[in-house]
Design an enzyme around this catalytic site. Structure first.
Site, mmCIF file in Angstrom:
data_model
loop_
_atom_site.group_PDB
_atom_site.id
_atom_site.type_symbol
_atom_site.label_atom_id
_atom_site.label_comp_id
_atom_site.label_asym_id
_atom_site.label_seq_id
_atom_site.Cartn_x
_atom_site.Cartn_y
_atom_site.Cartn_z
ATOM 1 N N LYS A 53 0.837 -1.200 0.000
ATOM 2 C CA LYS A 53 0.000 0.000 0.000
ATOM 3 C C LYS A 53 0.874 1.252 0.000
ATOM 4 O O LYS A 53 0.627 2.213 -0.750
ATOM 5 C CB LYS A 53 -0.936 -0.010 1.221
ATOM 6 C CG LYS A 53 -2.029 -1.057 1.098
ATOM 7 C CD LYS A 53 -2.708 -1.386 2.413
ATOM 8 C CE LYS A 53 -3.670 -2.560 2.223
ATOM 9 N NZ LYS A 53 -4.244 -3.041 3.485
ATOM 10 N N GLN A 97 -4.308 -1.782 9.862
ATOM 11 C CA GLN A 97 -4.237 -3.097 9.232
ATOM 12 C C GLN A 97 -4.802 -4.187 10.163
ATOM 13 O O GLN A 97 -4.472 -4.244 11.341
ATOM 14 C CB GLN A 97 -2.768 -3.407 8.869
ATOM 15 C CG GLN A 97 -2.569 -4.695 8.107
ATOM 16 C CD GLN A 97 -3.233 -4.705 6.731
ATOM 17 O OE1 GLN A 97 -3.140 -3.745 5.976
ATOM 18 N NE2 GLN A 97 -3.910 -5.788 6.396
ATOM 19 N N ASP A 120 -11.273 2.468 4.565
ATOM 20 C CA ASP A 120 -11.590 1.041 4.513
ATOM 21 C C ASP A 120 -13.103 0.814 4.539
ATOM 22 O O ASP A 120 -13.565 -0.295 4.256
ATOM 23 C CB ASP A 120 -10.977 0.339 5.734
ATOM 24 C CG ASP A 120 -9.790 -0.543 5.366
ATOM 25 O OD1 ASP A 120 -9.617 -0.817 4.163
ATOM 26 O OD2 ASP A 120 -9.052 -0.941 6.277
#
Ligand code: NAP
Length: 299
Positions: A53, A97, A120
């Site tokens: 990412k 994460q 997200d």
């Protein structure tokens, strides 16, 4: 019959080409989209995702912050870092994460995120916006990527029977909500571990989206000839022939199912690259919304 291989890497490149124009436009008005990725602990796959990412952000010219915190980080320490990022004007997207170590209450961390920066799409406000069909919200990156793959492949979704295998908050549930939206108009069946006669339901599907985390679960008896198959699964299976000792396989038995399907994604190289592309897209959308700039293109 030769199936059409759905090339996630090539489609992700098309997404990046669109995003580059938008980044140039935002930068010309003094706004550089910024993404912060927070990793707690040293889980090797998570570390690899975070690296990927960060690398993509840098390649696109985004402002990228990679916070690597020790596995012993407390809930209070992590909440304090989230709070700093919420207030950081250079950061428009924040991602913590998953999975965090056991001492972390992941749901509480998600609730602490500024929903405008929740790229997200896991914050309750964004989950509600998805259900309400409010386009200012953020949709989780993997289902968003699957939808883009289907659209780029030209699969007709209106009125189509789509079977989604899995009902997680990350993939299955938002995937089903997206597909049943007005304007997309698929008829969706969601399958989970208590569902009976799974192969029978799947055989009626025009499109199968497999996201259960079971290697090679979807076999030929699940698939009607000509159906489209999107494989979200990423499973490590032992492979003595590989240097790493394992290989990555999907939830679909690609070798047999690809002989029957009309179109199919490979693993790797299908859904995976699209997840990162949609994270970048969501970050640029967050920047645009936070800075109140208009998009040059829809994103
Ligand atoms: P998850 O949270 O473990 O959810 C799995 C879902 O599958 C659950 O709803 C579960 O049902 C259902 N399920 C499990 N075994 C089943 C069975 N035998 N029959 C029917 N349903 C079954 O997994 P996830 O996070 O959604 O991830 C799914 C897969 O996608 C994993 O391989 C993951 O690595 C991969 N993934 C890939 C990407 C990407 O970017 N490509 C992104 C995210 C996830 P219950 O609800 O009844 O337990």
């Amino acid at each position: 019959m030769m199936p059409k291989l759905i090339d996630g890497r090539a489609i992700a490149e098309r997404v990046y080409a669109e995003l580059r124009d938008e980044i140039v436009s935002l930068k010309s008005r003094g706004a550089t989209p910024g993404l912060a990725v927070v990793l707690v602990g040293d889980d090797p796959p998570s570390r690899a995702y975070v690296r990927a990412k960060d690398k993509t952000c840098r390649e696109l010219g985004l402002h990228s912050v990679k916070l690597e915190l020790s596995a012993t980080t407390t809930q209070a320490e992590l909440l304090a870092r989230v709070d700093e990022l919420n207030r950081d004007e250079k950061i428009h997207g924040i991602l913590v994460q998953s999975p965090p170590p056991p001492q972390i209450d992941e749901a509480a961390i998600i609730r602490a995120l500024d929903p405008r920066k929740d790229v997200d799409g896991f914050h309750p406000l964004n989950v509600a916006k998805l259900a309400l069909e409010d386009d200012t919200g953020f949709v989780p990156c993997t289902p968003l990527g699957c939808l883009r793959l289907l659209r780029e492949t030209g699969i007709a979704l209106s009125g189509a029977n789509v079977v989604v295998l899995g009902r997680s908050m990350i993939v299955g549930k938002p995937m089903a909500l997206l597909l049943m939206r007005k304007g997309i108009d698929a008829t969706v069946t969601v399958i989970h571990s208590r569902t009976r006669n799974i192969s029978e339901s799947c055989r009626r599907a025009d499109v199968i989206i497999a996201a259960i985390g079971r290697p090679h679960f979807v076999r030929t008896e699940f698939v009607r000839e000509g159906a489209t198959v999107i494989d979200v699964g990423i499973n490590r299976v032992e492979d003595a022939g590989s240097e790493r000792g394992y290989k990555l396989v999907g939830d679909v038995d690609f070798e047999s199912v690809s002989k029957l399907a009309g179109a199919i994604t490979p693993v790797p190289g299908g859904v995976g690259p699209m997840t990162i592309a949609m994270l970048m897209s969501n970050t640029i959308k967050a920047c645009r919304q936070i800075t109140s700039f208009q998009a040059t293109k829809s994103g």
